[in-house]
Design a protein around this motif. Structure first.
Motif, PDB file in Angstrom:
ATOM      1  N   ALA A   7       0.520  -1.118   0.032  1.00  0.00           N
ATOM      2  CA  ALA A   7      -0.027  -0.284  -0.356  1.00  0.00           C
ATOM      3  C   ALA A   7       1.314   0.878   0.274  1.00  0.00           C
ATOM      4  O   ALA A   7       1.918   1.196   0.770  1.00  0.00           O
ATOM      5  N   VAL A   8       0.706   2.512  -0.859  1.00  0.00           N
ATOM      6  CA  VAL A   8       0.787   3.157  -0.644  1.00  0.00           C
ATOM      7  C   VAL A   8       0.336   4.397   0.333  1.00  0.00           C
ATOM      8  O   VAL A   8      -0.870   4.485   0.096  1.00  0.00           O
ATOM      9  N   LYS A   9       0.983   4.883   1.249  1.00  0.00           N
ATOM     10  CA  LYS A   9       0.286   5.678   2.584  1.00  0.00           C
ATOM     11  C   LYS A   9       0.086   6.406   2.495  1.00  0.00           C
ATOM     12  O   LYS A   9       0.463   6.913   1.383  1.00  0.00           O
ATOM     13  N   SER A  42     -11.059   3.810  10.678  1.00  0.00           N
ATOM     14  CA  SER A  42     -10.227   3.838  11.620  1.00  0.00           C
ATOM     15  C   SER A  42     -10.267   2.406  12.169  1.00  0.00           C
ATOM     16  O   SER A  42      -8.931   1.433  12.315  1.00  0.00           O
ATOM     17  N   ALA A  43     -11.474   1.539  12.437  1.00  0.00           N
ATOM     18  CA  ALA A  43     -11.700   0.725  12.752  1.00  0.00           C
ATOM     19  C   ALA A  43     -11.339  -0.630  11.667  1.00  0.00           C
ATOM     20  O   ALA A  43     -10.797  -1.619  11.807  1.00  0.00           O
ATOM     21  N   HIS A  44     -10.813  -0.351  10.289  1.00  0.00           N
ATOM     22  CA  HIS A  44     -10.276  -1.013   9.167  1.00  0.00           C
ATOM     23  C   HIS A  44      -8.247  -0.959   9.289  1.00  0.00           C
ATOM     24  O   HIS A  44      -8.255  -2.457   9.303  1.00  0.00           O
ATOM     25  N   LEU A  45      -7.898  -0.475  10.080  1.00  0.00           N
ATOM     26  CA  LEU A  45      -6.381  -0.414   9.882  1.00  0.00           C
ATOM     27  C   LEU A  45      -6.150  -0.457  11.024  1.00  0.00           C
ATOM     28  O   LEU A  45      -5.260  -1.075  11.236  1.00  0.00           O
ATOM     29  N   GLU A  46      -7.060  -0.265  12.631  1.00  0.00           N
ATOM     30  CA  GLU A  46      -6.373  -1.345  13.578  1.00  0.00           C
ATOM     31  C   GLU A  46      -6.695  -2.490  13.580  1.00  0.00           C
ATOM     32  O   GLU A  46      -5.966  -3.485  14.208  1.00  0.00           O
ATOM     33  N   HIS A  48      -5.465  -4.261  10.338  1.00  0.00           N
ATOM     34  CA  HIS A  48      -4.684  -4.211  10.012  1.00  0.00           C
ATOM     35  C   HIS A  48      -3.771  -4.502  10.256  1.00  0.00           C
ATOM     36  O   HIS A  48      -2.612  -4.978  10.665  1.00  0.00           O
ATOM     37  N   TYR A  49      -3.156  -3.299  11.528  1.00  0.00           N
ATOM     38  CA  TYR A  49      -2.430  -3.129  12.332  1.00  0.00           C
ATOM     39  C   TYR A  49      -2.651  -3.741  13.763  1.00  0.00           C
ATOM     40  O   TYR A  49      -1.495  -3.573  14.822  1.00  0.00           O
ATOM     41  N   LYS A  50      -3.263  -4.558  14.096  1.00  0.00           N
ATOM     42  CA  LYS A  50      -3.234  -5.547  15.451  1.00  0.00           C
ATOM     43  C   LYS A  50      -2.188  -5.879  16.034  1.00  0.00           C
ATOM     44  O   LYS A  50      -2.490  -5.863  17.365  1.00  0.00           O
ATOM     45  N   ASP A  51      -1.291  -6.335  15.798  1.00  0.00           N
ATOM     46  CA  ASP A  51      -0.102  -6.823  15.958  1.00  0.00           C
ATOM     47  C   ASP A  51       0.609  -6.129  16.426  1.00  0.00           C
ATOM     48  O   ASP A  51       1.593  -5.860  17.239  1.00  0.00           O
ATOM     49  N   LEU A  52       0.290  -5.201  16.274  1.00  0.00           N
ATOM     50  CA  LEU A  52       0.788  -3.458  17.105  1.00  0.00           C
ATOM     51  C   LEU A  52       0.417  -2.720  18.269  1.00  0.00           C
ATOM     52  O   LEU A  52       0.541  -1.900  18.618  1.00  0.00           O
ATOM     53  N   LYS A  53      -0.983  -3.619  18.152  1.00  0.00           N
ATOM     54  CA  LYS A  53      -1.831  -2.999  19.833  1.00  0.00           C
ATOM     55  C   LYS A  53      -0.947  -2.092  20.815  1.00  0.00           C
ATOM     56  O   LYS A  53      -1.364  -0.619  21.387  1.00  0.00           O
ATOM     57  N   GLU A  54       0.092  -2.802  21.174  1.00  0.00           N
ATOM     58  CA  GLU A  54       0.488  -2.750  22.414  1.00  0.00           C
ATOM     59  C   GLU A  54       1.420  -1.885  22.381  1.00  0.00           C
ATOM     60  O   GLU A  54       1.777  -1.244  22.590  1.00  0.00           O
ATOM     61  N   LYS A  55       1.683  -1.324  20.870  1.00  0.00           N
ATOM     62  CA  LYS A  55       2.475  -0.418  20.804  1.00  0.00           C
ATOM     63  C   LYS A  55       2.604   1.019  21.128  1.00  0.00           C
ATOM     64  O   LYS A  55       1.604   1.958  21.309  1.00  0.00           O
ATOM     65  N   PRO A  56       3.610   2.098  22.040  1.00  0.00           N
ATOM     66  CA  PRO A  56       3.192   3.591  22.352  1.00  0.00           C
ATOM     67  C   PRO A  56       2.528   4.532  20.781  1.00  0.00           C
ATOM     68  O   PRO A  56       1.939   5.138  20.827  1.00  0.00           O
ATOM     69  N   PHE A  57       3.115   4.213  19.746  1.00  0.00           N
ATOM     70  CA  PHE A  57       3.145   4.402  18.557  1.00  0.00           C
ATOM     71  C   PHE A  57       1.774   3.862  17.466  1.00  0.00           C
ATOM     72  O   PHE A  57       1.134   4.531  16.601  1.00  0.00           O
ATOM     73  N   PHE A  58       1.262   2.821  18.331  1.00  0.00           N
ATOM     74  CA  PHE A  58      -0.234   2.571  17.729  1.00  0.00           C
ATOM     75  C   PHE A  58      -1.180   3.295  17.391  1.00  0.00           C
ATOM     76  O   PHE A  58      -1.877   3.516  16.158  1.00  0.00           O
ATOM     77  N   SER A  59      -2.007   4.668  18.334  1.00  0.00           N
ATOM     78  CA  SER A  59      -3.103   5.367  18.071  1.00  0.00           C
ATOM     79  C   SER A  59      -2.827   6.413  17.094  1.00  0.00           C
ATOM     80  O   SER A  59      -3.559   6.830  15.956  1.00  0.00           O
ATOM     81  N   GLY A  60      -1.176   6.231  16.999  1.00  0.00           N
ATOM     82  CA  GLY A  60      -0.957   8.151  15.799  1.00  0.00           C
ATOM     83  C   GLY A  60      -0.900   7.284  14.376  1.00  0.00           C
ATOM     84  O   GLY A  60      -0.983   7.823  13.803  1.00  0.00           O
ATOM     85  N   LEU A  61      -0.063   5.687  14.345  1.00  0.00           N
ATOM     86  CA  LEU A  61      -0.348   5.185  13.626  1.00  0.00           C
ATOM     87  C   LEU A  61      -1.584   4.678  12.754  1.00  0.00           C
ATOM     88  O   LEU A  61      -1.541   5.069  11.755  1.00  0.00           O
ATOM     89  N   CYS A  62      -2.638   4.847  13.663  1.00  0.00           N
ATOM     90  CA  CYS A  62      -3.429   4.705  12.692  1.00  0.00           C
ATOM     91  C   CYS A  62      -4.563   5.613  12.263  1.00  0.00           C
ATOM     92  O   CYS A  62      -5.147   5.922  11.304  1.00  0.00           O
ATOM     93  N   TYR A  64      -2.683   8.842  11.528  1.00  0.00           N
ATOM     94  CA  TYR A  64      -1.708   9.049  10.386  1.00  0.00           C
ATOM     95  C   TYR A  64      -2.074   8.082   9.026  1.00  0.00           C
ATOM     96  O   TYR A  64      -2.733   8.844   8.061  1.00  0.00           O
ATOM     97  N   MET A  65      -2.399   6.595   9.188  1.00  0.00           N
ATOM     98  CA  MET A  65      -3.185   5.935   7.801  1.00  0.00           C
ATOM     99  C   MET A  65      -4.514   5.928   7.783  1.00  0.00           C
ATOM    100  O   MET A  65      -4.940   5.918   6.545  1.00  0.00           O
ATOM    101  N   ALA A  66      -4.880   7.233   8.412  1.00  0.00           N
ATOM    102  CA  ALA A  66      -6.338   7.493   8.004  1.00  0.00           C
ATOM    103  C   ALA A  66      -6.772   8.912   7.783  1.00  0.00           C
ATOM    104  O   ALA A  66      -7.412   9.486   6.944  1.00  0.00           O
TER     105      ALA A  66
END
Ligand code: GTP
Ligand code: MG
Length: 149
Positions: A7-9, A42-46, A48-62, A64-66
């Motif tokens: 995917a091109v972000k 946001s739900a779709h991206l959460e 997609h990136y569910k393996d990173l749910k515990e990371k501090p940057f997770f919410s910023g990542l979602c 950004y991607m939305a």
């Protein structure tokens, strides 16, 4: 044949890097079998990136991607998952060599322009999440016999 999800972000789309991303995968010899522009929820991206749910940057990542549309693609070819990751470069642009997309076109890990599946198993999960079965096109490229012995 092996397939990967690329995917091109939103930053890559805004910066006009869709064509460059497609060009590099095409010129390598991989075959495009699906492509669409998507404003992901946001739900779709959460998911997609569910393996990173515990990371501090997770919410910023979602967020950004939305923040804008992404261009979602499925590419096919022998070894396309691992070689696709090589075309992208490392997660961190500062570790990515020139000649890779991230090495050539970005600076910051939080704005690293492209996504690529990290394993064949992830690719299957991500393709099923982003595409309906009928959106993936089966076709024979006339270059096939010049790319594979
Ligand atoms: P993707 O192809 O996008 O999945 O990247 P990746 O497989 O190279 O890395 P990973 O799956 O570990 O992380 C997913 C995305 O989260 C990365 O591409 C970055 O956009 C973001 N990310 C990873 N690590 C960091 C970090 O330390 N800080 C921030 N802000 N974002 C990060
Ligand atoms: Mg990843």
């Amino acid at each position: 044949m092996e397939q990967t999800f690329i995917a091109v972000k939103p930053d890559g789309v805004q910066r006009g890097l869709v064509g460059e991303t497609v060009r590099r995968f095409e010129q390598k010899g991989f075959k495009l079998v699906a492509m669409k522009m998507v404003q992901a929820s946001s739900a779709h991206l959460e998911e997609h990136y569910k393996d990173l749910k515990e990371k501090p940057f997770f919410s910023g990542l979602c967020t950004y991607m939305a923040s804008g549309p992404v261009v979602a693609m499925v590419w096919e070819g022998s070894g396309v998952v691992a070689m696709g990751r090589m075309l992208l470069g490392e997660t961190k642009p500062q570790d990515s060599l020139p000649g890779t997309l991230r090495g050539d076109f970005c600076i910051n890990v939080g704005r690293n322009i492209v996504h690529g599946s990290d394993s064949v198993e992830s690719a299957k999960r991500e393709i099923a999440l982003w595409f309906k079965r009928e959106e993936i096109v089966t076709w024979k490229s006339c270059t096939h016999d010049w790319l594979y012995e």
